[in-house]
Design an enzyme around this catalytic site. Structure first.
Site, PDB file in Angstrom:
ATOM      1  N   LEU A 111      23.752  52.978 -30.006  1.00  0.00           N
ATOM      2  CA  LEU A 111      23.594  54.194 -30.804  1.00  0.00           C
ATOM      3  C   LEU A 111      24.503  55.315 -30.320  1.00  0.00           C
ATOM      4  CD1 LEU A 111      21.845  55.283 -33.162  1.00  0.00           C
ATOM      5  CD2 LEU A 111      20.241  56.128 -31.444  1.00  0.00           C
TER       6      LEU A 111
ATOM      7  N   TYR B 183      11.500  49.600 -16.293  1.00  0.00           N
ATOM      8  CA  TYR B 183      12.611  50.338 -16.912  1.00  0.00           C
ATOM      9  C   TYR B 183      12.947  51.584 -16.099  1.00  0.00           C
ATOM     10  CZ  TYR B 183      15.074  53.456 -20.102  1.00  0.00           C
ATOM     11  OH  TYR B 183      15.979  54.334 -20.643  1.00  0.00           O
TER      12      TYR B 183
END
Length: 304
Positions: free
Chosen positions: A12, A136
């Site tokens: 993105l 993460y």
């Protein structure tokens, strides 16, 4: 004009950074996994950065003066379920890129996240002490440390909840998911107890480009300029897009069985970027107006 390499060029932010750099006259090569999926007037090569031995030869051949390292494994629950893959993508790959930039004398801009914080006392300034929770978050924090150790003088650019249109093929970002669902008249459940800094992808890319062009180092919060909960974001989006705000259903994070922990009181302070960058973090209303314009332009293109 400079030679840039942008990793994660199919992503993105990466694809937007590539297009912007090319438009500004730089020589740009985008690196990504698999076939090219991003259009634009820049070159593209396939490279799996987790294959550490292949990184230095590829970068050496391309000889960039600046590397924007946007590539990352960002799906929070997927990272929790596949820690080895998360470590390879977020730590091993970053270390390989950072090591090459130091040895070559190139400048590194490493993209990170607000998830390096625990979410107990946000919003956070650049000098706040990270306390990551979950795979993460921990691997992104380790990636930051690898960049700092192996590429002194690099820039660490933290962002949060990045959205934009068109979305990446096969994966809807938060904003794109909202638009797709709400435009179909379907309800959306949004967290009322998670505070974030939603970030328009084009704005993030422009800030990263500036960090690279100016060879700026240190830590930067390159995100949206408004901190709010996800319900408030959804309702603001409805107002700009003309959707029914009644479709936004508040829920609490504890009500969902998520694989990975997520910070609640998060968000990033953007005073430094507003004061020192030409490309300012956008306030929410302006971001959503630009998001809406890009959605309308894409629809018009599809219709034509």
């Amino acid at each position: 004009m400079s030679r840039f390499v942008v990793t994660g060029a199919n992503g993105l932010v990466g694809r937007r950074a590539c297009a912007l750099l090319a438009a500004r006259g730089h020589t740009v090569v985008g690196l990504g996994k698999g076939v090219r999926r991003a259009a634009g007037a820049f070159d593209y090569e396939t490279l799996d950065l987790t294959h550490e031995a292949e990184v230095a030869p590829a970068l050496g051949r391309l000889s960039p003066e600046v590397v924007l390292h946007c590539a990352s494994m960002t799906e929070v629950d997927a990272c929790e379920k596949a820690p080895d893959a998360a470590y390879a993508a977020n730590v091993t790959a970053t270390a390989a890129v950072a090591r090459w930039t130091r040895e070559a004398g190139a400048h590194l801009v490493h993209v990170s996240t607000d998830y390096v914080f625990d979410g107990d006392s946000g919003p956070y300034a650049e000098d706040a002490v990270p306390n990551p929770r979950g795979v993460y978050a921990m691997t992104k924090h380790m990636g930051e440390q690898a960049a700092r150790v192996l590429a002194p003088g690099c820039a660490i650019a933290r962002t949060a909840v990045v959205y934009g249109w068109p979305p990446v093929e096969g994966r809807l970002n938060f904003g794109a998911w909202l638009v797709k669902t709400l435009s179909a008249g379907q309800p959306v459940k949004l967290f009322e107890d998670q505070v974030v800094s939603p970030s328009f992808a084009d704005n993030v890319a422009a800030m990263l480009v500036e960090l690279g062009e100016r060879r700026l180092g240190g830590t930067w919060n390159t995100c949206g300029g408004t901190v709010l909960d996800r319900v408030a974001f959804g309702r603001a989006l409805c107002e700009v897009f003309g959707f029914d705000a009644g479709l936004v259903v508040p829920t609490r994070m504890a009500d969902l069985k998520l694989s990975a922990p997520r910070p609640l009181k998060s968000g990033l302070l953007t005073d430094k970027a507003r004061e020192q960058l030409s490309e300012k973090p956008l306030a929410l209303t302006e971001s959503l107006k630009r998001f809406h314009a890009s959605w309308l332009a894409a629809r018009a293109g599809e219709a034509g």
